[in-house]
Design a protein around this motif. Structure first.
Motif, short mmCIF file in Angstrom:
data_model
loop_
_atom_site.label_atom_id
_atom_site.label_comp_id
_atom_site.label_asym_id
_atom_site.label_seq_id
_atom_site.Cartn_x
_atom_site.Cartn_y
_atom_site.Cartn_z
N HIS A 145 -4.38 -15.41 3.55
CA HIS A 145 -3.14 -15.71 4.24
C HIS A 145 -3.42 -16.72 5.35
O HIS A 145 -4.56 -17.11 5.60
CB HIS A 145 -2.45 -14.45 4.76
CG HIS A 145 -3.22 -13.69 5.80
ND1 HIS A 145 -3.46 -14.16 7.07
CD2 HIS A 145 -3.82 -12.46 5.75
CE1 HIS A 145 -4.14 -13.28 7.77
NE2 HIS A 145 -4.39 -12.24 6.99
N ASN A 146 -2.36 -17.14 6.00
CA ASN A 146 -2.46 -18.24 6.97
C ASN A 146 -2.88 -17.80 8.36
O ASN A 146 -2.88 -18.61 9.29
CB ASN A 146 -1.13 -18.99 7.03
CG ASN A 146 0.02 -18.12 7.49
OD1 ASN A 146 -0.12 -16.90 7.65
ND2 ASN A 146 1.18 -18.73 7.71
N LEU A 154 -8.01 -23.73 3.56
CA LEU A 154 -7.44 -22.55 4.20
C LEU A 154 -8.38 -21.96 5.24
O LEU A 154 -7.96 -21.58 6.33
CB LEU A 154 -7.09 -21.49 3.14
CG LEU A 154 -6.52 -20.18 3.68
CD1 LEU A 154 -5.20 -20.42 4.41
CD2 LEU A 154 -6.31 -19.18 2.54
N ARG A 165 3.93 -15.42 8.76
CA ARG A 165 2.81 -15.19 7.83
C ARG A 165 3.16 -15.65 6.43
O ARG A 165 4.26 -15.43 5.94
CB ARG A 165 2.42 -13.72 7.82
CG ARG A 165 1.42 -13.37 6.71
CD ARG A 165 0.70 -12.09 6.96
NE ARG A 165 -0.22 -12.22 8.09
CZ ARG A 165 -1.07 -11.26 8.46
NH1 ARG A 165 -1.11 -10.11 7.81
NH2 ARG A 165 -1.86 -11.43 9.49
N TYR A 166 2.17 -16.27 5.79
CA TYR A 166 2.34 -16.76 4.43
C TYR A 166 1.10 -16.37 3.64
O TYR A 166 -0.03 -16.63 4.05
CB TYR A 166 2.50 -18.29 4.43
CG TYR A 166 3.03 -18.87 3.13
CD1 TYR A 166 4.39 -19.03 2.92
CD2 TYR A 166 2.15 -19.25 2.12
CE1 TYR A 166 4.88 -19.56 1.74
CE2 TYR A 166 2.62 -19.78 0.93
CZ TYR A 166 3.98 -19.93 0.74
OH TYR A 166 4.46 -20.45 -0.44
N THR A 202 2.42 -22.49 9.37
CA THR A 202 3.34 -21.36 9.32
C THR A 202 4.18 -21.40 8.05
O THR A 202 4.20 -22.41 7.32
CB THR A 202 4.29 -21.37 10.53
OG1 THR A 202 5.14 -22.53 10.42
CG2 THR A 202 3.52 -21.41 11.84
N ARG A 203 4.88 -20.32 7.79
CA ARG A 203 5.80 -20.28 6.65
C ARG A 203 6.82 -21.42 6.73
O ARG A 203 7.09 -22.09 5.72
CB ARG A 203 6.52 -18.93 6.62
CG ARG A 203 7.57 -18.79 5.50
CD ARG A 203 8.24 -17.43 5.55
NE ARG A 203 7.24 -16.39 5.38
CZ ARG A 203 6.82 -15.94 4.20
NH1 ARG A 203 7.32 -16.45 3.08
NH2 ARG A 203 5.90 -15.00 4.12
N TYR A 206 -3.63 -21.33 9.78
CA TYR A 206 -3.12 -22.36 8.89
C TYR A 206 -1.65 -22.62 9.26
O TYR A 206 -1.13 -22.08 10.24
CB TYR A 206 -3.26 -21.89 7.44
CG TYR A 206 -3.26 -22.99 6.42
CD1 TYR A 206 -4.31 -23.89 6.35
CD2 TYR A 206 -2.21 -23.13 5.52
CE1 TYR A 206 -4.33 -24.90 5.40
CE2 TYR A 206 -2.21 -24.13 4.56
CZ TYR A 206 -3.28 -25.02 4.52
OH TYR A 206 -3.29 -26.03 3.58
N ARG A 223 -7.72 -22.56 11.00
CA ARG A 223 -7.27 -21.21 11.37
C ARG A 223 -6.67 -21.24 12.77
O ARG A 223 -7.35 -21.65 13.70
CB ARG A 223 -8.43 -20.22 11.33
CG ARG A 223 -9.22 -20.20 10.05
CD ARG A 223 -8.42 -19.87 8.82
NE ARG A 223 -8.06 -18.46 8.76
CZ ARG A 223 -7.37 -17.92 7.75
NH1 ARG A 223 -6.93 -18.69 6.78
NH2 ARG A 223 -7.09 -16.65 7.76
N ILE A 276 5.12 -24.74 5.84
CA ILE A 276 4.77 -24.82 4.42
C ILE A 276 6.01 -25.09 3.57
O ILE A 276 5.95 -25.84 2.59
CB ILE A 276 4.07 -23.52 3.97
CG1 ILE A 276 2.68 -23.43 4.61
CG2 ILE A 276 3.97 -23.43 2.45
CD1 ILE A 276 1.99 -22.10 4.40
#
Length: 411
Positions: free
Chosen positions: A256-257, A190, A304-305, A198-199, A196, A194, A202
């Motif tokens: 978070h990502n 993670l 965001r995840y 995206t939602r 990471y 950077r 994933i």
């Protein structure tokens, strides 16, 4: 929002810049502080001595004065995103009517990790007995602290308060039946990648999902529940295992990502699907129920995840840890912009409750932060957990004024 809730705000010094000019000392206005306190607390402080004033910067708009006295000049403390203007206790709307003793446990928790300016005050708070009642708590605060109106550098004193809560959700330890939405721990790479993924990546990339399988902590039933958990930054899961046994655990923020948060409520408003007053969590859930084919597209509009770590929940009466590193207290902890208000600072709130529209005038502790909580007069109010907390937090978007309470003599 908890620290937990999203990425930490940029670090800001707890020291503020004080600009000094000649001022009228408190001795030039004998009894002004004691008189205002006596009016508020029924004469409790009438015999107390007045605390000396710092050298202040004159405010652009001096307060009203009697014809026989000069305007009292006020100290101004400058912070990165705010300026604090010295105030009288009598200027805090509703001061003295709050159940002030409810703040004491939250204040002591904050004193476990005090800012530099709070070392002496926290030592006194921890050394002595807790105040006996609300009046004694107010008296203690008035003896040790001084109020400052928080405003922007341009002098705007009105801002915004929203609310957050800790979701309580059913989950399973392994995917089964309708429980197919994974809650992920932070992957090993993670911090190396950077931003990471995206939602959408994933949740839709087959190879990536396979890589993240080892990081699955639990499974939820509804993708929107996962989004709510990620936005709030912490949650309580009642997890069922294969044998049917259940256990309450806490999912705490673990990273978070590094993609920007995008509000799906705002997206629905911009598309004309919902009116501004309808974009609460109940309104969004209802829209998703009526438009299941568009659910993924809407949820993926927020890239965001958030990842979590599992923690035990030995005491269900204790809130999650905020950005200050101490447990949050329902109704007494808020998230702030750390560049405006340092963690561990008591504040006086002047707002209204979202459902009843009754005045919300009370003490709270700045103990958390959030990426959406930016600006001088900006706060996120921690309502706690359960259905009532969710209902209040989901509808809270009220005008706000606030005052920071800072140790006497500290800069």
């Amino acid at each position: 929002m908890m620290n937990t809730k999203i990425a930490k705000a940029p670090s800001a010094s707890n020291k503020s810049k004080v600009i000094k000019k000649t001022s009228i000392s408190s001795d030039a206005r004998p009894g002004w502080r004691a008189a205002s306190v006596a009016a508020i607390l029924g004469g409790l402080l009438a015999g107390c001595s007045t605390t000396p004033q710092p050298q202040p910067l004159p405010e652009a708009k001096p307060t009203e004065t009697r014809h026989d006295e000069a305007p009292r000049q006020r100290a101004v403390l400058l912070r990165e995103r705010a300026r604090w203007v010295e105030a009288d206790w009598s200027e805090l709307p509703g001061w003295g009517a709050d159940r002030a003793s409810e703040l004491w446990p939250a204040l002591l928790r904050g004193c476990a990790r005090p800012a530099e300016a709070w070392a002496e005050v926290c030592a006194q708070a921890k050394a002595g007995a807790a105040p006996a009642d609300d009046a004694q708590t107010s008296l203690w605060l008035m003896q040790h602290l001084r109020p400052y109106r928080v405003e922007t550098h341009q002098g705007e004193a009105q801002g915004l308060i929203t609310g957050y809560f800790e979701p309580m959700l059913d989950a399973t330890r392994r995917p089964q039946a309708n429980f197919q939405v994974p809650v992920h721990a932070a992957p090993a790479d993670l911090m190396q990648r950077r931003p990471y993924f995206t939602r959408q990546q994933i949740e839709s990339d087959v190879a990536l999902r396979a890589r993240l399988k080892a990081h699955e902590l639990a499974f939820l039933e509804d993708p929107l529940d996962l989004l709510v958990l990620q936005i709030q930054g912490s949650g309580r899961l009642r997890v069922s295992d294969a044998s049917g046994r259940t256990q309450w655990v806490r999912m705490a923020f673990a990273g978070h990502n590094d993609h920007p948060y995008q509000s799906i409520g705002k997206a629905l408003i911009e598309r004309g699907e919902l009116r501004p007053g309808e974009a609460s969590w109940p309104g969004i859930r209802d829209w998703l129920r009526r438009n299941p084919a568009l659910a993924k597209e809407l949820l993926w509009s927020n890239p965001r995840y958030v990842f979590f770590r599992e923690e035990p929940l030995p005491d269900p009466a204790i809130g999650p840890r905020g950005a200050q590193g101490v447990a949050l207290t329902p109704g007494r902890s808020i998230a702030v912009d750390r560049a405006s208000i340092p963690y561990g600072t008591p504040v006086w709130l002047d707002a209204t409750e979202p459902l009843s529209n009754q005045p919300l005038r009370k003490l709270a502790m700045a103990q958390d932060t959030g990426s959406a909580i930016v600006g001088a007069v900006r706060a996120d109010y921690f309502w706690g957990w359960g259905g009532e907390a969710e209902a209040q937090a989901g509808r809270m978007k009220q005008p706000l004024r606030l005052w920071a309470l800072w140790p006497v003599g500290a800069m």
